[in-house]
Design an enzyme around this catalytic site. Structure first.
Site, short mmCIF file in Angstrom:
data_model
loop_
_atom_site.label_atom_id
_atom_site.label_comp_id
_atom_site.label_asym_id
_atom_site.label_seq_id
_atom_site.Cartn_x
_atom_site.Cartn_y
_atom_site.Cartn_z
N ASN A 272 3.39 -8.63 -15.45
CA ASN A 272 3.33 -8.88 -14.01
C ASN A 272 3.26 -10.39 -13.72
O ASN A 272 4.06 -10.93 -12.97
CB ASN A 272 2.12 -8.19 -13.38
CG ASN A 272 2.16 -6.69 -13.57
OD1 ASN A 272 3.08 -6.14 -14.15
ND2 ASN A 272 1.16 -6.01 -13.05
N ASP A 273 2.29 -11.06 -14.32
CA ASP A 273 2.16 -12.50 -14.13
C ASP A 273 3.20 -13.27 -14.93
O ASP A 273 3.69 -14.31 -14.47
CB ASP A 273 0.76 -12.97 -14.49
CG ASP A 273 -0.23 -12.79 -13.34
OD1 ASP A 273 0.23 -12.76 -12.18
OD2 ASP A 273 -1.43 -12.67 -13.60
N ARG B 177 -9.52 -2.72 -16.68
CA ARG B 177 -9.73 -3.85 -15.79
C ARG B 177 -11.18 -3.87 -15.31
O ARG B 177 -11.65 -2.91 -14.71
CB ARG B 177 -8.79 -3.75 -14.59
CG ARG B 177 -7.31 -3.74 -14.96
CD ARG B 177 -6.46 -3.63 -13.70
NE ARG B 177 -5.03 -3.69 -13.97
CZ ARG B 177 -4.25 -2.62 -14.13
NH1 ARG B 177 -4.78 -1.41 -14.04
NH2 ARG B 177 -2.97 -2.76 -14.37
N HIS C 4 0.82 -1.21 0.00
CA HIS C 4 0.00 0.00 0.00
C HIS C 4 0.86 1.26 0.00
O HIS C 4 0.60 2.21 -0.75
CB HIS C 4 -0.90 0.02 1.24
CG HIS C 4 -2.02 -0.96 1.17
ND1 HIS C 4 -2.84 -1.22 2.23
CD2 HIS C 4 -2.46 -1.75 0.17
CE1 HIS C 4 -3.75 -2.12 1.87
NE2 HIS C 4 -3.53 -2.45 0.64
N ARG D 10 -10.55 -5.86 -20.78
CA ARG D 10 -10.15 -7.21 -20.39
C ARG D 10 -11.30 -7.87 -19.64
O ARG D 10 -11.86 -7.27 -18.71
CB ARG D 10 -8.91 -7.15 -19.49
CG ARG D 10 -8.39 -8.52 -19.09
CD ARG D 10 -7.14 -8.42 -18.22
NE ARG D 10 -7.43 -7.90 -16.89
CZ ARG D 10 -6.51 -7.64 -15.97
NH1 ARG D 10 -5.23 -7.83 -16.26
NH2 ARG D 10 -6.83 -7.18 -14.78
N GLU E 13 0.40 -13.93 -20.66
CA GLU E 13 0.94 -13.75 -19.32
C GLU E 13 1.31 -15.09 -18.67
O GLU E 13 1.70 -15.13 -17.50
CB GLU E 13 -0.06 -12.99 -18.44
CG GLU E 13 -1.45 -13.56 -18.45
CD GLU E 13 -2.46 -12.68 -17.73
OE1 GLU E 13 -2.06 -11.90 -16.85
OE2 GLU E 13 -3.66 -12.79 -18.05
N ARG F 296 5.73 -11.78 -6.34
CA ARG F 296 6.32 -10.44 -6.28
C ARG F 296 5.87 -9.64 -5.07
O ARG F 296 6.47 -8.60 -4.76
CB ARG F 296 5.99 -9.66 -7.56
CG ARG F 296 4.53 -9.32 -7.76
CD ARG F 296 4.24 -8.92 -9.19
NE ARG F 296 2.83 -8.55 -9.34
CZ ARG F 296 2.42 -7.33 -9.64
NH1 ARG F 296 3.29 -6.37 -9.84
NH2 ARG F 296 1.15 -7.06 -9.76
N CYS G 119 0.97 -4.33 -21.54
CA CYS G 119 0.17 -3.58 -20.57
C CYS G 119 0.62 -3.84 -19.13
O CYS G 119 0.05 -3.30 -18.20
CB CYS G 119 -1.31 -3.92 -20.71
SG CYS G 119 -1.68 -5.68 -20.51
#
Length: 585
Positions: A462-463, A302, A195, A338, A439, A473, A510
């Site tokens: 990311n994935d 998203r 956060h 998506r 991904e 991560r 992305c």
């Protein structure tokens, strides 16, 4: 004595200032019995504390800058929702009634029970959400215990220009500190996706997290330099160091100032290569920020946030209204929607009643796997997206594909939805484009098969990085292994870009790697020509593109991909980033 502490760079920028240390210990709570006649007044006291905590958070929300991304307010909203949940509104009151105990002890008992549930979860990301519980519970406890005079005095102390150091910070703390003009944030705990990291970046506060045991070295009023890019905190810097970093601050300010002129400029390299530059958004409200930064459209919308924090999934009409609102707000610019990426770290209440628990949600029923298992969730979304395409250009993107067989099942459902809408005389774009999100390593290795079956590809780094290196991560114990420059990751990206080029379809990226200034030139050298990034990163990425020459970085890109040693690979990337224009900050 001058020395440096190494952490994780969470939010870029340079800050020089004196430390303001905040010791974040758990409030001390003791249990004591209450005579029956005082139980009602104790319950009333607890309810007043809840109301006070809510009022504080609402006041914090009012202080969020209008220019801040929507995820800043989303964190505060999450804590407000927790204060409305029966877990905190009813359960502690039941404990007070049953045990005739004080409110603080009842709340602590409830906290321990809830945190125990989170700690028993196998998914590391979900385990870390216990921090939200602690943040909210501690806020209520402070309202019950009432701050001591020393705490009030510390709060009254000006934070302007200070480097705030703490174990961790709540979202509300971070927002208030930005409002008070802190120069940087430094924490002992947390990772690049905590956060504190996300909010500091959104609010433009330099931040270093995950220092570990820094309490042994940092003291109140000690002068430090914080380098938010390198993840370094320099303690008691020399005069020469201060002069050097002051110069860097001025260079960064000039560099950032120049970006503001790029809002309406095209993204095109020095040697005339055009590059598509779009934005990632999560809520319709994010569209304004994206268009203000000059995004050419939305490369990733998203949809899962429509499904979260509610008892029942949204129906087709609600989804249609939301997607249509996004399309209309873009006024002709394209949007890539998506389909829901639920499961793993993002759950939806009521979506799968009675579904068995999974030992590894990241590898379980999530994203398109969930959609194919639960067509009653997927079909209304597909229909809503198709209907919204009547109002402007939409591309429909499928996440978490691992085989062309899955893609075939998805396209069959889309075809059926088209037939139904046509039979019902409902308008939609007959030429809507369907794309695959790459991904999963298996999908990247089979990118040529996907490229022959879809209209576009989009790389979700990311994935892709997590699955390729087998590292979570958000796990503080192993996130140091999360490396976008890992040779396997670069090869998978190269394979995907090459497959798109051979099939004659566009390939975008992305994932967060696309918005990281360290990798923009490398990705250009690898042939990437479509980037979709967070609105806050858009101008920086555009500036780097506009100062780059493809003919100069292509040869160095090949050397980077062939390089085995991580330190040498990173050094070559740094060398690439010095080729043209000022230093990339």
């Amino acid at each position: 004595m001058t020395f440096a502490l190494q952490g994780i760079g969470a939010s870029k920028g340079i800050a020089i200032g004196k430390v303001h240390a905040i010791e974040r210990t758990q409030p001390e709570v003791l249990e004591y019995a209450l005579p029956r006649k005082f139980v009602r007044s104790e319950i009333a006291r607890y309810r007043r504390a809840l109301a006070s905590a809510k009022a504080e958070l609402r006041a914090v929300k009012q202080k969020i800058p209008e220019s801040a991304a929507s995820d800043v307010a989303a964190f505060i909203d999450t804590h407000l929702l927790m204060l409305e949940d029966s877990v905190l509104t009813s359960a502690p009151i039941d404990i007070i009634r049953q045990r005739h105990c004080n409110a603080e002890w009842a709340l602590r008992m409830q906290r321990d029970e809830v945190v125990g549930v989170f700690e028993a979860m196998d998914d590391e990301y979900l385990r870390t959400r216990k921090d939200d519980v602690d943040h909210v519970v501690n806020r209520v406890l402070r309202a019950l215990l009432k701050p001591a005079k020393s705490t009030k005095k510390a709060r009254a102390r000006s934070l302007k220009g200070r480097v705030v150091f703490a174990d961790d910070l709540t979202p509300a703390d971070t927002v208030l500190m930005q409002h008070q003009g802190v120069s940087a944030v430094v924490t002992d705990f947390g990772g690049p996706h905590s956060h504190t990291a996300i909010l500091a970046n959104s609010l433009g506060i330099p931040a270093v997290v995950g220092l570990h045991a820094a309490w042994h070295y940092l003291r109140d009023d000690e002068l430090v330099i914080v380098d938010g890019r390198q993840g370094v905190v320099i303690v008691e810097p020399t005069d020469a160091m201060i002069r050097f970093y002051r110069k860097r601050q001025r260079e960064i300010a000039r560099y950032r100032g120049a970006r503001q002129k790029l809002r309406k400029a095209a993204a095109v390299t020095v040697d005339g290569e055009p590059v598509g530059l779009q934005a990632n958004v999560e809520l319709p409200e994010d569209i304004k920020a994206a268009t203000q930064m000059g995004a050419e459209g939305v490369g990733l919308y998203r949809t899962e946030f429509l499904f979260m924090n509610r008892e029942r999934p949204p129906d087709e009409e609600e989804q249609y209204q939301t997607y249509a609102k996004v399309v209309k707000a873009l006024r002709g610019a394209p949007v890539t929607i998506r389909t829901m990426d639920l499961g793993a770290d993002k759950q939806v209440d009521g979506a799968r009643p009675g579904a068995p628990a999974t030992t590894n949600p990241a590898l379980g029923v999530r994203a398109i796997r969930l959609c194919l298992k639960e067509p009653q969730l997927f079909v209304p979304q597909v229909r809503a997206i198709l209907r919204a395409s009547a109002h402007g250009p939409i591309r429909l993107m499928i996440p978490m594909l691992s085989s062309v067989q899955e893609l075939s099942q998805v396209t069959d459902i889309i075809k059926q939805c088209r037939i139904e809408l046509r039979n019902q005389s409902v308008e939609y774009d007959e030429a809507i484009k369907i794309g695959a999100m790459i991904e999963v390593p298996a999908a990247a290795l089979c990118a040529d098969q996907f490229a022959r079956a879809v209209d576009f590809l989009s790389i979700g780094t990311n994935d892709l990085i997590q699955y390729t290196i087998a590292v979570d991560r958000v796990d503080d114990e192993v996130n140091y292994l999360y490396d976008p420059l890992h040779p396997a990751v670069l090869k998978l990206i190269q394979i995907t870009i090459g497959a798109g080029r051979k099939a004659g379809i566009p390939v975008a990226m992305c994932g967060e790697m696309a918005g990281d200034s360290r990798y923009v030139r490398l990705l250009l050298g690898m042939g990437l020509r479509e980037f979709s990034v967070h609105p806050n990163a858009l101008l920086e990425v555009k500036q780097i593109i506009n100062e780059s020459r493809i003919d100069r970085i292509s040869q160095l890109t090949r050397r980077i991909i062939r390089t085995v040693t991580p330190s040498r690979r990173a050094a070559l990337v740094d060398e690439m980033n010095q080729l043209d224009g000022p230093k990339i900050w």
